[in-house]
Design an enzyme around this catalytic site. Structure first.
Site, short mmCIF file in Angstrom:
data_model
loop_
_atom_site.label_atom_id
_atom_site.label_comp_id
_atom_site.label_asym_id
_atom_site.label_seq_id
_atom_site.Cartn_x
_atom_site.Cartn_y
_atom_site.Cartn_z
N ASN A 53 -10.30 0.60 -0.14
CA ASN A 53 -9.31 0.49 0.93
C ASN A 53 -9.88 0.91 2.28
O ASN A 53 -10.40 2.02 2.42
CB ASN A 53 -8.12 1.42 0.64
CG ASN A 53 -7.23 0.93 -0.46
OD1 ASN A 53 -7.58 -0.01 -1.17
ND2 ASN A 53 -6.06 1.53 -0.59
N ASP A 93 0.86 -1.19 0.00
CA ASP A 93 0.00 0.00 0.00
C ASP A 93 0.90 1.25 0.00
O ASP A 93 1.82 1.35 0.82
CB ASP A 93 -0.85 -0.06 1.28
CG ASP A 93 -1.98 0.94 1.30
OD1 ASP A 93 -2.43 1.36 0.22
OD2 ASP A 93 -2.44 1.28 2.41
N GLY A 110 -7.66 8.39 7.10
CA GLY A 110 -7.75 8.64 8.54
C GLY A 110 -9.18 8.75 9.05
O GLY A 110 -10.16 8.53 8.32
N ASP A 128 -8.78 0.92 6.40
CA ASP A 128 -7.81 0.71 7.47
C ASP A 128 -8.33 1.30 8.78
O ASP A 128 -8.42 0.62 9.80
CB ASP A 128 -6.47 1.37 7.07
CG ASP A 128 -5.36 1.06 8.06
OD1 ASP A 128 -5.61 0.34 9.04
OD2 ASP A 128 -4.23 1.55 7.87
P1 13P Z 1 -8.89 4.86 5.65
O1 13P Z 1 -7.98 5.68 6.51
O2 13P Z 1 -10.11 5.63 5.26
O3 13P Z 1 -9.20 3.55 6.27
O4 13P Z 1 -8.10 4.57 4.28
C1 13P Z 1 -7.18 3.51 4.20
C2 13P Z 1 -6.40 3.53 2.93
O5 13P Z 1 -6.68 4.21 1.98
C3 13P Z 1 -5.22 2.64 2.87
O6 13P Z 1 -4.49 2.84 1.71
O1 G3H Z 2 -3.27 4.83 3.57
C1 G3H Z 2 -2.72 4.65 4.64
C2 G3H Z 2 -3.01 3.44 5.42
O2 G3H Z 2 -4.09 3.66 6.30
C3 G3H Z 2 -1.78 2.97 6.13
O3 G3H Z 2 -1.47 3.79 7.20
O4 G3H Z 2 0.92 4.33 6.87
O5 G3H Z 2 -0.17 4.51 9.14
O6 G3H Z 2 0.29 2.27 8.11
P1 G3H Z 2 -0.01 3.72 7.86
ZN ZN Z 3 -4.50 4.83 0.97
#
Ligand code: 13P
Ligand code: G3H
Ligand code: ZN
Length: 332
Positions: free
Chosen positions: A277, A94, A191, A279
């Site tokens: 996506n 990612d 985020g 996270d």
């Molecule tokens: P969110 O922060 O909205 O979960 O997005 C995650 C993301 O785009 C990871 O690449």
């Molecule tokens: O797009 C970002 C993802 O949420 C990953 O976040 O770089 O804190 O692991 P991170």
């Molecule tokens: Zn992302």
């Protein structure tokens, strides 16, 4: 050089083709630790969904790149053990920030990588994206590239220049890079604080903040330029208010966290958007469950006592996304 096919992983090519024609999206869930990975695999197996396990640069630094790779290899065997004879699991980098990071992942057995040159000048983004694609395709690894900046609506409003992906650039970008999928900017952002309160309206029924809608007109214009081409949405957590409330009721201080409404993601999943996506929603589910458990059981100190409900809560959230938002269930 690790051949991802030998460890049972797949790339995104067939998966995306089926998702675009079937009107659903593949979940791309980030993982940094064993509990997240277990919850993702349990959810994917139970719902018979293909899944993308995403690893960010930060995740590699946190957990160790070698360990993460073996965890993904373990994920394939774990899925089989849970009763899925042919799991469709992608191990994806990612937001790869350089050719070297992408190469390192390809060499370690990733089946898909993202090169994110979206902050670079257009020609520089094309040059490095192309370099990654040329290397990746030698090993049948698929590549996601990004055009447009995920800056949020605030910048859209405040800035003279639009950060949304420009539909007039996508044919040139996709053709010259040779990328397999394209991440676009239509108003999502990363985020748990995607919009400022002043950008939102207030739902009179609940008093909750309602964020501005995604730019579906931009998405439609991109689809017209690149019919059937796999489109990716980053920053697609919905920031469930019940999780935010649980966190805040148990010692947390998340103020005015707001995400993308799930109805809008459902609508996007029915279009050429074939990878979504998520996270932050996993982070919120995990933190809420841990805070609640520890508040209710102040005498507990065995991590298994609070990580077990945290894992359960993430699994429930992943299943909900797969079945009710992305529609990738029953596709194996
Ligand atoms: P969110 O922060 O909205 O979960 O997005 C995650 C993301 O785009 C990871 O690449
Ligand atoms: O797009 C970002 C993802 O949420 C990953 O976040 O770089 O804190 O692991 P991170
Ligand atoms: Zn992302």
């Amino acid at each position: 050089m690790v051949d991802y096919k030998k460890i049972g992983l797949v790339n995104t090519r067939e998966m995306f083709k089926k998702a675009v024609s079937g009107g659903y999206a593949i979940p791309a869930f980030n993982f940094n630790n064993m509990e997240q990975m277990q919850a993702i695999i349990m959810a994917a197996v139970e719902t018979k969904s293909p899944v993308i396990l995403q690893v960010s640069k930060g995740a590699r630094e946190y957990a160790n790149p070698t360990l993460l790779r073996y965890m993904a290899e373990g994920a394939v065997e774990y899925a089989k053990e849970l009763g899925c004879p042919n799991p469709q699991i992608v191990l994806h980098l990612d937001h790869g920030d350089s050719f070297e990071t992408c190469k390192s992942c390809i060499d370690m057995g990733f089946s898909s990588v993202m090169y994110d040159g979206s902050a670079l000048p257009y020609e520089e983004n094309i040059r490095i994206s192309r370099q990654v694609v040329e290397y990746a395709h030698k090993y049948d690894v698929t590549v996601e590239c990004e055009l447009g900046v995920l800056a949020g609506v605030e910048d859209e409003v405040a800035s003279e220049v639009s950060h949304y992906t420009k539909p007039e650039e996508v044919i040139d970008f996709a053709t010259r890079t040779g990328c397999d999928s394209l991440a676009i900017s239509i108003g999502t952002s990363h985020g748990a604080y995607k919009f400022k309160p002043e950008q939102c309206t207030v739902d009179p029924k609940t008093g909750r903040l309602l964020p501005p809608p995604l730019a579906f007109d931009v998405l439609e214009a991109i689809e017209k330029k690149l019919p059937g081409f796999p489109i990716v949405l980053h920053g697609s957590s919905s920031v469930p208010q019940d999780e935010v409330d649980t966190i805040n009721a148990n010692g947390g201080a998340l103020k005015a966290a707001v995400g993308i409404p799930e109805e809008q993601l459902r609508k996007a999943a029915k279009s050429a958007v074939c990878k979504i996506n998520i996270d932050s929603d996993s982070r919120l589910a995990m933190t809420a469950a841990i805070r609640k458990h520890l508040a209710e059981h102040p005498d507990h100190f065995d991590p298994r006592q609070y990580l077990k409900p945290a894992r359960e809560s993430m699994k429930k959230m992943y299943i909900h996304k797969i079945v009710n938002v992305l529609g990738s269930n029953d596709k194996l």
